[in-house]
Write an enzyme that holds these catalytic residues in place. Sequence first.
Site, short mmCIF file in Angstrom:
data_model
loop_
_atom_site.label_atom_id
_atom_site.label_comp_id
_atom_site.label_asym_id
_atom_site.label_seq_id
_atom_site.Cartn_x
_atom_site.Cartn_y
_atom_site.Cartn_z
N CYS A 286 0.84 -1.20 0.00
CA CYS A 286 0.00 0.00 0.00
C CYS A 286 0.87 1.24 0.00
O CYS A 286 1.81 1.36 0.80
CB CYS A 286 -0.90 0.00 1.23
SG CYS A 286 -1.90 1.49 1.41
N CYS B 22 -0.82 6.64 6.38
CA CYS B 22 -1.88 6.16 7.26
C CYS B 22 -1.27 5.42 8.44
O CYS B 22 -0.26 4.73 8.31
CB CYS B 22 -2.79 5.23 6.45
SG CYS B 22 -3.78 4.11 7.43
N ASP C 276 -13.44 -12.43 28.20
CA ASP C 276 -13.09 -11.73 26.96
C ASP C 276 -13.20 -10.23 27.18
O ASP C 276 -14.09 -9.57 26.64
CB ASP C 276 -14.03 -12.20 25.83
CG ASP C 276 -13.65 -11.63 24.47
OD1 ASP C 276 -12.56 -11.03 24.35
OD2 ASP C 276 -14.45 -11.77 23.53
N CYS D 88 -7.07 -9.30 23.33
CA CYS D 88 -6.64 -8.59 22.13
C CYS D 88 -5.43 -7.71 22.39
O CYS D 88 -4.92 -7.08 21.45
CB CYS D 88 -7.78 -7.75 21.57
SG CYS D 88 -8.39 -6.48 22.69
#
Length: 405
Positions: A73, A81, A335, A362
């Site tokens: 990209c 970005c 979670d 995460c």
Amino acid sequence: MSPAVADRVELTVGPAVHGGHCVGRIGGQVVFVRHALPGERVVAEITEVRRGYLRADAVAVLDASPDRVVPPCRYAGPGGCGGCDLQHVTPAAQREWKAAVVRDQLQRLAGLGAEELAGLAVRVEALPGGPLGWRSRVRYAVDAAGRAGLRKHRSHQVVPVERCLIAHPAIQELAVLSPSGRRWRRADAVETVASTGGDVAVREVSAGRGRIVQGPAMVREVAAGREWVVPVDAFWQVHPAAADTLVAAVLELLDPRVGESAWDLYAGAGLFAAALAGRVGPDGRVTMVESARQGVAAARRNLRDLPQVEIVPGSVESALDRGRLRGPVDLVVLDPPRAGAGRRVVGALTGTGARAVAYVACDPAAFARDVRFFRDAGWRLARLRCYDLFPMTQHVECVGLLAPG
């Protein structure tokens, strides 16, 4: 003299660390360098000066790692970005990068020794579909001219983009970004969804309020052998294979048995609750806790056929404090959000008599901190699975099995 913002320095960077950086030193001062690889000699431009450390971008590579590639990209790299941290790294080396970060966090924050880490055999597994075109939910920011784009790293500045290569192909085809000529004059953000059930939707957000401009307000997701109907702006895993992958890992690690009782904490729409209900059967019991109203409503809508599932609205802390979570309990799925569960919740769980906790994480740092709390209570991290749910970024998903020691 200490380096200042915009100064350029040559240095050899060391290992990858949490946050998508490699760590180096300038005259003894720690520098966190983006867009580099361990062992590379680079020219780094200082982007931020903080007390005790610096941040920098590698703007030229003098001695390249064999794992370096040209980013696919054109918006990746310094000044572009901030969404993708690792497009300059081969996919295999990205997974080893993330595994090294998980090992480092478990050693430094959880206090695991070399023998324990070796026993866990930490590695990051790839999901099907490859490193591009996987992100099924993309939130674009909008600049002052009404152009949708993505923000720079650690900045509110919006970079208008013509295409996001990690976005799902159906999202890439939407007339949302600047090449279409579309201007979002009244929007602060544009949210796009391409669900596993085949729905595509666009929602514009202004001052915290959303409006559907294309597609349905409720989208279908297919996971754990069921079809789910959830609002466009509700939480759902962004990789199409993530939900099934995580359910399989949780069931493998916990090995639920018929008739057992289980808690699903921070449950969202009830993905793990449904999977657990199928294993414990009608004589078992599953209690799920979720604070978001959308998640509670989605669970009530999607789990109506599972009478053994009880839905408790509210925070996990309040459910524990008010006795809404009634024991005894055999299994727990934990979670939590990116900040982790914390000492208070972990302390409550270790006193329940549960035989096992599956922790879905995460953020490896928050996970490691909570593992330390479990260890302080006499529990151990018995097994660990890690998955590359977010290719091209520094993020990694872990599923750990915690058990009484």
